[in-house]
Scaffold this active site. Structure first.
Site, PDB file in Angstrom:
ATOM      1  N   ASP A  14      -2.663   6.089  11.675  1.00 56.71           N
ATOM      2  CA  ASP A  14      -1.843   5.670  10.542  1.00 56.71           C
ATOM      3  C   ASP A  14      -0.585   6.534  10.521  1.00 56.71           C
ATOM      4  O   ASP A  14      -0.611   7.693  10.114  1.00 56.71           O
ATOM      5  CB  ASP A  14      -2.621   5.838   9.231  1.00 56.71           C
ATOM      6  CG  ASP A  14      -1.849   5.296   8.029  1.00 56.71           C
ATOM      7  OD1 ASP A  14      -0.658   4.969   8.181  1.00 56.71           O
ATOM      8  OD2 ASP A  14      -2.438   5.203   6.932  1.00 56.71           O
TER       9      ASP A  14
ATOM     10  N   HIS B 204       1.565   5.293   6.267  1.00 57.15           N
ATOM     11  CA  HIS B 204       1.252   5.890   4.965  1.00 57.15           C
ATOM     12  C   HIS B 204       1.404   7.405   5.039  1.00 57.15           C
ATOM     13  O   HIS B 204       1.712   7.955   6.088  1.00 57.15           O
ATOM     14  CB  HIS B 204      -0.169   5.498   4.541  1.00 57.15           C
ATOM     15  CG  HIS B 204      -0.362   4.025   4.399  1.00 57.15           C
ATOM     16  ND1 HIS B 204      -0.943   3.257   5.385  1.00 57.15           N
ATOM     17  CD2 HIS B 204      -0.036   3.181   3.397  1.00 57.15           C
ATOM     18  CE1 HIS B 204      -0.965   1.994   5.005  1.00 57.15           C
ATOM     19  NE2 HIS B 204      -0.417   1.912   3.793  1.00 57.15           N
TER      20      HIS B 204
ATOM     21  N   SER C 197       0.808  -1.217   0.000  1.00 55.98           N
ATOM     22  CA  SER C 197       0.000   0.000   0.000  1.00 55.98           C
ATOM     23  C   SER C 197       0.844   1.271   0.000  1.00 55.98           C
ATOM     24  O   SER C 197       0.346   2.350  -0.325  1.00 55.98           O
ATOM     25  CB  SER C 197      -0.944   0.009   1.208  1.00 55.98           C
ATOM     26  OG  SER C 197      -0.223  -0.186   2.418  1.00 55.98           O
TER      27      SER C 197
END
Length: 456
Positions: A422, A425, A183
């Site tokens: 998160d 990312h 990702s």
């Protein structure tokens, strides 16, 4: 007089004459050899400097829009103060006759710092790109600060060209670029699609092949830029090698990772014109890191295997596949390095956080040690036959503790999904835009080298 005659007779007798001229001839050859060696090198011999221009180049065809890059030049980096952050670096060169913005000498473009650029805007405005994943769209998810958007990556020894979406599309005209990995590569892929879309006056000429909008659960996506007949694709392959299952002695199906087998989606990208690989973060998950009955080669399931050993085995499988299946006269191969995370007080599922971070790290001594994964990767890359350009973004990302979605990974109205932060990312727009700017600089370099070869 008799003495002089005797001396002449001594030197010019048949046997002595042979030895005399043989000696003179031998000495002359030795002197000539040393003189020739010194002149041919312009001075005493010394070890050759390692640079991208000193590596073998391939014949280029005028019909090619994109020239495959030469093998990367691996230069040992300087050890930073108070830590073991030592990295391989890659130099790139753009010919000096280019425009002022594109003029820069051979340098390590991954060795630099983040600087505030008040006068420039993001390559696409926050919230403007419909292709950004919900979990990466920090602006729509309510992030109130915006200073993280003003930071630009600046190499210490050179100036890189500013990203030009139209020029990028022209470089990729009639081509196919594929991002393969986890990702974090999806993060980079969406950034590039949005940056190139922003450069077009008619944005309706960009469309997704499948027509779907959610990129988290699907394994393959492709965006077409119709006017340039090119596509930018993403293939989900978080380990690059194959996830697997086997039946144990009790008849229970157990998950494993086949370290000796490429993930089966390779038939979707092996013939692309540009491939950007990555793998890393999934190797830090609990079941992977413990390594008990998880790693498999052939029919053998390891009772226990250190994740570092498993990771290197997987990379060797990937490298062998690339060497045997990639046509390097057609395809340019990139490998993007490990992207730093910034969890404090735990990991993503154990209370780790990074919210409230609005400024990057500025002191190098506060950076993390250089990841073991990248040392393993570098050792594999240097043994490959296929040219692979190493996007060593690890250090540049380690500075950016301010660039993650943190609690803004979901809409502010959805409090239930804001429990986990998160800190792996990146917000879009944000840090991955700079990765793509470096990727763009390398592709511009490749094109300029091709044009320069035709002139000369």
């Amino acid at each position: 007089m008799d003495s002089f005659k005797n001396l002449c007779n001594y030197f010019f007798s048949k046997s002595r004459t042979h030895y005399f001229f043989t000696t003179i001839f031998t000495l002359t050859l030795i002197v000539f050899f040393f003189l020739f060696s010194a002149c041919s090198d312009g001075g005493p011999a010394s070890p050759p400097a390692i640079s991208s221009t000193s590596l073998p180049s391939r014949r280029r065809s005028p019909s090619d829009e994109l020239t495959p890059l030469p093998p990367p030049a691996f230069l040992s980096g300087a050890r930073l103060a108070s830590q073991s952050y030592t990295a391989c670096s890659t130099t790139i060169t753009i010919p000096a006759e280019k425009t002022a913005e594109e003029k820069f000498d051979s340098c390590d473009i991954f060795d630099g710092s983040w600087v505030i650029d008040e006068g420039s805007k993001p390559v696409y405005e926050p919230g403007s790109c419909p292709f950004v994943d919900d979990s990466f769209d920090c602006f729509k998810n309510g992030r109130p600060d915006s200073d993280y958007l003003k930071l630009k990556w600046k190499p210490h020894a050179c100036k890189i060209p500013r990203f030009d979406g139209v020029k990028m599309l022209k470089l990729l005209k009639g081509k196919r670029m594929v991002f393969v990995g986890d990702s974090l590569n999806r993060n980079m892929w969406e950034s590039l699609v949005c940056a190139m879309r922003e450069s077009l006056s008619d944005k309706t000429k960009v469309f997704e092949v499948s027509g779907l909008r959610q990129f988290r659960s699907q394994g393959f996506y492709s965006f077409i830029f119709k006017d340039f007949n090119c596509s930018i694709d993403f293939v989900k392959s978080p380990f690059l090698v194959q996830e697997w299952k086997f039946l144990d002695k009790a008849g229970t199906r157990r998950e494993t990772l086949r370290l000796d087998m490429m993930e089966g989606s390779y038939n979707k990208y092996y013939d692309a014109d540009v491939i950007v690989f990555n793998t890393g973060h999934w190797w830090t998950h609990q079941k992977t890191f413990q390594g008990k009955y998880y790693f498999q080669e052939g029919n053998h399931v390891y009772n226990k295997l250190a994740v570092a050993d498993a990771y290197k085995k997987a990379l060797k499988t990937w490298a062998q596949w690339v060497d045997e299946n990639i046509d390097s006269s057609k395809t340019s191969v990139f490998f993007r390095g490990y992207s730093a995370s910034h969890f404090k007080g735990g990991q993503w599922n154990s209370g780790g956080s990074c919210d409230g971070e609005t400024k990057p790290i500025t002191n190098e001594t506060q950076l993390s040690p250089y990841p073991w994964m990248m040392r393993a990767l570098e050792s594999v890359l240097m043994k490959m036959k296929t040219p692979v350009f190493y996007l060593n973004i690890t250090k540049m990302t380690d500075y950016r503790k301010d660039g993650h979605p943190s609690i803004f990974r979901r809409s502010s109205s959805n409090i239930k999904n804001r429990v986990f932060q998160d800190c792996s990312h990146w917000c879009l727009p944000g840090v991955p835009d700079s990765w793509n700017e470096l990727l763009y600089a390398i592709l511009v370099q490749s094109q300029n080298q091709k044009l320069s070869s035709f002139v000369h």
